[in-house]
Design a protein around this motif. Structure first.
Motif, mmCIF file in Angstrom:
data_model
loop_
_atom_site.group_PDB
_atom_site.id
_atom_site.type_symbol
_atom_site.label_atom_id
_atom_site.label_comp_id
_atom_site.label_asym_id
_atom_site.label_seq_id
_atom_site.Cartn_x
_atom_site.Cartn_y
_atom_site.Cartn_z
ATOM 1 N N LEU A 1 0.843 -1.199 0.000
ATOM 2 C CA LEU A 1 0.000 0.000 0.000
ATOM 3 C C LEU A 1 0.876 1.246 0.000
ATOM 4 O O LEU A 1 1.810 1.355 0.795
ATOM 5 N N VAL A 2 0.559 2.158 -0.889
ATOM 6 C CA VAL A 2 1.227 3.453 -0.928
ATOM 7 C C VAL A 2 0.154 4.499 -0.733
ATOM 8 O O VAL A 2 -0.810 4.561 -1.505
ATOM 9 N N THR A 3 0.293 5.271 0.309
ATOM 10 C CA THR A 3 -0.711 6.299 0.568
ATOM 11 C C THR A 3 -0.494 7.486 -0.360
ATOM 12 O O THR A 3 0.628 7.785 -0.768
ATOM 13 N N ASP A 4 -1.562 8.136 -0.726
ATOM 14 C CA ASP A 4 -1.524 9.308 -1.591
ATOM 15 C C ASP A 4 -1.348 10.545 -0.720
ATOM 16 O O ASP A 4 -1.935 10.661 0.349
ATOM 17 N N ASP A 5 -0.534 11.460 -1.193
ATOM 18 C CA ASP A 5 -0.290 12.685 -0.423
ATOM 19 C C ASP A 5 -1.370 13.751 -0.639
ATOM 20 O O ASP A 5 -1.424 14.730 0.100
ATOM 21 N N ALA A 6 -2.252 13.569 -1.616
ATOM 22 C CA ALA A 6 -3.278 14.562 -1.916
ATOM 23 C C ALA A 6 -4.169 14.812 -0.699
ATOM 24 O O ALA A 6 -4.701 13.874 -0.109
ATOM 25 N N GLY A 7 -4.276 16.058 -0.309
ATOM 26 C CA GLY A 7 -5.143 16.427 0.798
ATOM 27 C C GLY A 7 -4.546 16.200 2.175
ATOM 28 O O GLY A 7 -5.199 16.440 3.181
ATOM 29 N N VAL A 8 -3.311 15.737 2.217
ATOM 30 C CA VAL A 8 -2.645 15.512 3.501
ATOM 31 C C VAL A 8 -1.586 16.593 3.668
ATOM 32 O O VAL A 8 -0.627 16.649 2.895
ATOM 33 N N PRO A 9 -1.761 17.453 4.652
ATOM 34 C CA PRO A 9 -0.798 18.545 4.817
ATOM 35 C C PRO A 9 0.606 18.022 5.122
ATOM 36 O O PRO A 9 0.773 17.017 5.806
ATOM 37 N N PHE A 10 1.601 18.697 4.579
ATOM 38 C CA PHE A 10 2.992 18.368 4.856
ATOM 39 C C PHE A 10 3.400 19.038 6.161
ATOM 40 O O PHE A 10 3.137 20.223 6.368
#
Length: 93
Positions: free
Chosen positions: A63-72
């Motif tokens: 599983l690779v999580t998507d960074d879209a919508g996740v604040p850095f």
């Protein structure tokens, strides 16, 4: 490259040890493939030897999580927000 080879081998050994004492499911937040990716990032080239160590593993599910919508969140250690999309978009083999 030798440091990355060592890290990849130790990662695989720790996964093996955890699998022997754990339940039927092993969840890891990194692996030897990630080590190969970081080699390319920091040294600017692929490392066939590290990729070979990573190729010893074929997880049943990756599983690779998507960074879209996740604040850095920069915690002083992370390598940079500009790398997130590239890492998510790496091609599958």
């Amino acid at each position: 490259t030798a440091d990355f080879e060592h890290i990849a081998r130790v990662q695989n050994a720790w996964e093996d040890a955890a699998a022997r004492i754990g339940g039927p499911l092993l969840i890891c937040d990194t692996d030897s493939l990630a080590t190969a990716i970081w080699h390319e990032r920091y040294l600017g080239c692929d490392a066939p030897s590290v990729l070979s160590i990573a190729a010893e593993r074929r997880p049943a599910l990756y599983l690779v999580t998507d960074d879209a919508g996740v604040p850095f969140h920069q915690d002083g250690i992370r390598d940079g927000e500009h790398l997130r999309r590239r890492a998510t978009d790496l091609p599958e083999d």
